[in-house]
Design a protein around this motif. Structure first.
Motif, PDB file in Angstrom:
ATOM      1  N   LEU A  27     104.280   8.677  92.869  1.00 40.23           N
ATOM      2  CA  LEU A  27     105.090   9.519  93.736  1.00 40.23           C
ATOM      3  C   LEU A  27     106.434   8.878  94.056  1.00 40.23           C
ATOM      4  CD1 LEU A  27     102.379  10.882  96.218  1.00 40.23           C
ATOM      5  CD2 LEU A  27     103.537  12.112  94.381  1.00 40.23           C
ATOM      6  N   SER A  30     108.525   9.216  90.891  1.00 39.29           N
ATOM      7  CA  SER A  30     108.910  10.611  90.677  1.00 39.29           C
ATOM      8  C   SER A  30     110.006  11.023  91.670  1.00 39.29           C
ATOM      9  CB  SER A  30     107.698  11.532  90.809  1.00 39.29           C
ATOM     10  OG  SER A  30     107.157  11.473  92.116  1.00 39.29           O
ATOM     11  N   PHE A  31     109.918  10.503  92.897  1.00 36.51           N
ATOM     12  CA  PHE A  31     110.980  10.788  93.865  1.00 36.51           C
ATOM     13  C   PHE A  31     112.294  10.140  93.429  1.00 36.51           C
ATOM     14  CE2 PHE A  31     113.477   9.486  97.585  1.00 36.51           C
ATOM     15  CZ  PHE A  31     113.692  10.715  98.184  1.00 36.51           C
ATOM     16  N   LEU A  59     114.172  17.998  92.286  1.00 38.58           N
ATOM     17  CA  LEU A  59     113.477  16.872  92.903  1.00 38.58           C
ATOM     18  C   LEU A  59     112.030  17.225  93.225  1.00 38.58           C
ATOM     19  CD1 LEU A  59     113.287  14.133  94.361  1.00 38.58           C
ATOM     20  CD2 LEU A  59     114.368  15.215  96.346  1.00 38.58           C
ATOM     21  N   MET A  63     108.140  15.804  91.518  1.00 41.87           N
ATOM     22  CA  MET A  63     107.034  15.278  92.304  1.00 41.87           C
ATOM     23  C   MET A  63     105.796  16.168  92.202  1.00 41.87           C
ATOM     24  SD  MET A  63     109.065  13.962  95.713  1.00 41.87           S
ATOM     25  CE  MET A  63     107.627  13.052  96.279  1.00 41.87           C
TER      26      MET A  63
END
Length: 223
Positions: A27, A30-31, A59, A63
């Protein structure tokens, strides 16, 4: 082992197969990469009106995709349910810019790659895609095509205007020509030699030229 035995096995009990460190790393990355995609989109946007909502969507999409793939890879039964649930989802929002499709696929691909554990590929691939977009999208504006809308009083004014344009621009091609009641209107595609547009001022003051308009050409509309 029959299909029924599969569902009676430990697949139903592996609800927490993804460890907490893996979830946090995925996470967080991915952010971070989603923010990178958002910034590249903002830097390379060339449409009429910039929408910050689409950038935030990129964005969030990165995520969300990583979470879905983590869930699918951790539980076989859950993956079957997600396939059925996602198959009924329909998106009605029209994509106005062709380049927006590339950003959407980029965000989805990064989410999938990160959840699959290929962290180096996600980082290196995103850096390469971002660099390519910055180089090819943000090239100098005078290399982009422009449209000159030219209104002339007679054929002599047209010839003088065309000769002046051939000397002033890098490329000049007639796209359309309309003649009515002795007047002429020409739509010409031009490529500028530099950033300056002063030639259009001199063109509008020439004898036999009633009006000269220079507009950028986006491929689908003038504006």
């Amino acid at each position: 082992m029959s299909f029924q035995d599969v569902f009676k096995s430990g697949f139903l009990e592996k609800m927490d197969a993804v460890s907490l460190p893996d979830m946090c790393i995925t996470l967080a990355l991915s952010f971070g990469i989603g923010m990178f995609i958002f910034l590249i989109y903002k830097k390379t946007y060339q449409g009429v009106m910039y929408s910050s909502g689409f950038g935030v969507t990129l964005l969030a999409l990165t995520m969300i995709t990583s979470q879905i793939i983590l869930a699918v890879t951790s539980n076989v039964v859950l993956s079957l349910g997600m396939v059925g649930a996602l198959s009924i989802v329909r998106f009605r929002t029209a994509v106005k810019e062709p380049l927006d499709l590339a950003f959407l696929f980029w965000a989805i691909a990064v989410g999938i790659i990160l959840a699959a554990g290929m962290l180096l590929l996600a980082l290196a691939g995103s850096a390469a895609v971002g660099a390519a977009l910055l180089v090819f999208v943000n090239r100098k504006t005078y290399l982009n095509p422009y449209i000159v809308i030219l209104t002339c009083a007679d054929s002599d004014g047209e010839r003088r205007a065309r000769a002046f344009l051939d000397r002033s621009v890098q490329k000049c091609v007639v796209k359309s020509k309309t003649v009515w009641q002795g007047q002429l209107e020409l739509n010409l595609e031009v490529r500028l030699k530099g950033d300056g547009t002063d030639f259009i001022n001199a063109l509008s003051e020439m004898e036999g030229v009633d009006r000269a308009v220079l507009v950028s050409y986006q491929g689908e509309y003038l504006g």
